[in-house]
Design an enzyme around this catalytic site. Structure first.
Site, mmCIF file in Angstrom:
data_model
loop_
_atom_site.group_PDB
_atom_site.id
_atom_site.type_symbol
_atom_site.label_atom_id
_atom_site.label_comp_id
_atom_site.label_asym_id
_atom_site.label_seq_id
_atom_site.Cartn_x
_atom_site.Cartn_y
_atom_site.Cartn_z
ATOM 1 N N ASP A 1 5.202 -10.443 -11.978
ATOM 2 C CA ASP A 1 3.934 -9.878 -12.456
ATOM 3 C C ASP A 1 2.959 -9.820 -11.272
ATOM 4 O OD1 ASP A 1 1.403 -9.492 -13.556
ATOM 5 O OD2 ASP A 1 1.839 -10.666 -15.343
ATOM 6 N N GLU B 1 3.813 3.215 -0.231
ATOM 7 C CA GLU B 1 3.026 3.469 0.989
ATOM 8 C C GLU B 1 3.887 3.405 2.250
ATOM 9 O OE1 GLU B 1 -0.541 1.086 1.267
ATOM 10 O OE2 GLU B 1 -0.893 1.690 3.339
ATOM 11 N N HIS C 1 0.807 4.864 11.290
ATOM 12 C CA HIS C 1 0.740 5.124 9.857
ATOM 13 C C HIS C 1 0.893 6.616 9.565
ATOM 14 C CE1 HIS C 1 -0.402 3.887 5.805
ATOM 15 N NE2 HIS C 1 -1.094 5.014 5.728
ATOM 16 N N LYS D 1 -6.287 -6.842 1.493
ATOM 17 C CA LYS D 1 -5.472 -5.769 0.908
ATOM 18 C C LYS D 1 -4.223 -5.571 1.769
ATOM 19 C CE LYS D 1 -4.073 -1.362 0.082
ATOM 20 N NZ LYS D 1 -3.120 -0.566 0.887
#
Ligand code: NDP
Length: 429
Positions: free
Chosen positions: A285, A82, A383, A269
């Site tokens: 992990d 991203e 962004h 998030k």
């Protein structure tokens, strides 16, 4: 890393950036060539890591710069697809370093193994027996992994819980034994699974019940890392926005996330946008870290913000993040994946506890980056400008054309694949 402050890194090409790492004597020329070659993860190695391998799936690896954590410099390897995440983390880390850097701490690395026992004839008596046999259970768990004990870790404690105690049916009543294990520098899933599986016959014998599940819990709430930053509001000022305005906006944004799960999940998030890339880059992990982080965010029964933002008596913005952090510097694929080895070398952490503290600092920085953008210009301005390059590539641009199309999309304030396709056609006909 002598310094994580590398001015102009953003404007360099990839070869120049790699040269800096060589100049800093992190790698020799040969290592740089080998480690950053196109096939750093050989398909033969991959074939030994998972099943049914047909290839590898590379991700961009960037460096989050400017991180100062407990006075130590860290360039943070971040593997992520991203755009804008690495830039945002580096931008906020620079602000925080000017305010003295992140201050962190971590608990010992105590992970949890669970053993589920059903069908005990007398569940209360079974609970008492297990607690009475605490020392012997710990001893047997450690006998299953003596090398961990030799390192100063191993099983340390147990706890016994009864689930569904008030149920009318004894079928769904169960006893759950927690075995608390200090896994030193390993994440510890395999270590713990070995221990709890080896304990199962003894637990059945002691409780006269049947053991079904014997496995690690991904909510390791005795394996926590915390990061904190205190930022004078003037450092938060940006075009057209005063520092106080930004500070208060960030605190209000936090209150929104703390109260509303619909907002909290997006807020969190954004935190994981910073955490996952370093967890992935260091061969850890990330599903385990994600699961633990979200479960911890709902530990009091209400899903809220993982971070906390407030104002101190001097008007500074104060940010805090505490999360369970089941990561290691050894074990799993950490010493197998060549890029994980590169990441550890760049990062220079000496223990899993240190790694955990850097990770939560990156999460805290990432959160502030998103909130600062949201309470000022909005997230899309920065962004989408960075995303425009991916849009250009998705529309078929290659080589020089990527920059040209990307700039046109930004200038036209229309960053869409449809528009990019039109432009690619125009330029290539
Ligand atoms: P390993 O099975 O690789 O165990 C770590 C090994 O590292 C130990 O056996 C130990 O071997 C060695 N070691 C060397 N130095 C140290 C040190 N300083 N501290 C501790 N150990 C050291 O990995 P983990 O047990 O950490 O398990 C992680 C893996 O398990 C990950 O790949 C994860 O994806 C997977 N997993 C996750 C689950 C979950 O999250 N629910 C479930 C099952 C698996 P020795 O002592 O012999 O030298």
């Amino acid at each position: 890393m002598k310094t994580s402050r590398i001015p102009g890194f953003y404007n360099m090409d990839v070869a120049e950036r790699r040269k800096i790492l060589t100049d800093m004597e992190l790698f020799t020329n040969e290592e740089t060539e080998f480690l950053f070659s196109k096939e750093a993860l050989q398909v033969e190695t991959a074939d030994n890591m998972i099943e049914n391998v047909i290839g590898t799936y590379p991700l961009p690896l960037g460096l989050g710069l400017n991180f100062l954590v407990n006075g130590k410099e860290y360039a943070v390897p971040m593997a992520i697809e991203e755009p804008s995440v690495v830039a945002s983390a580096s931008y906020i880390a620079k602000i925080v370093r000017n305010a003295g850097g992140f201050k962190t701490e971590a608990t010992d690395r105590v992970m949890i193994g669970q053993i589920q026992v059903v069908g005990c004839p007398d569940i209360q008596a079974a609970k008492k027996i297990l607690m009475d046999k605490r020392d012997s259970i710990i001893k047997d768990a450690n006998a299953a992994y003596p090398s961990l004990v030799a390192r100063g870790g191993g099983a340390e404690d147990i706890e016994v819980r009864i689930l569904n105690e008030d149920s009318d049916s004894t079928f769904n009543q169960m006893l759950v034994l927690h075995v608390y294990v200090n896994t030193c520098d390993a994440m510890g899933a395999n270590i713990i699974n070995t221990m709890v599986e080896s304990l199962a016959p003894k637990i059945e014998m002691l409780t006269e019940g049947k053991v079904y599940l014997r496995i690690l819990s991904n909510l390791p709430d005795r394996c926590l890392a915390r990061s904190r930053c205190v930022i004078p509001s003037e450092l938060l000022a940006s075009d057209g926005y005063s520092g106080e305005e930004v500070r208060d906006g960030v605190i209000q944004a936090y209150e929104f996330a703390a109260t509303d799960p619909y907002r909290a999940v997006t807020h969190n998030k954004g935190i994981m946008n910073g955490i996952d890339p370093i967890v992935i880059a260091t061969g850890n992990d990330w599903r385990a870290v994600e699961a633990g982080a979200h479960a911890y965010a709902v530990r009091d029964g209400h899903y809220g913000s993982m971070t906390r933002w407030s104002k101190d008596n001097d008007g500074n913005l104060v940010g805090e993040l505490e999360l369970p952090m089941s990561v290691g510097t050894v074990g799993g694929s950490i010493r197998v994946h060549p890029m994980s080895k590169v990441s550890h070398k760049i990062l220079g952490v000496e223990s899993a506890r240190e790694l955990a503290q850097v990770i939560v600092s990156v999460g805290l920085a990432q959160n502030l980056g998103a909130l600062k953008a949201l309470v000022t210009d909005g997230i899309q301005k920065g962004h989408m400008a960075l995303h425009s390059r991916s849009v250009a590539i998705a529309a078929g641009a290659t080589g020089e054309l990527i920059n040209i199309i990307s700039q046109q999309l930004i200038d036209k304030k229309d960053i869409r694949i449809g528009k990019a396709k039109e432009l690619v056609e125009e330029y290539t006909k």
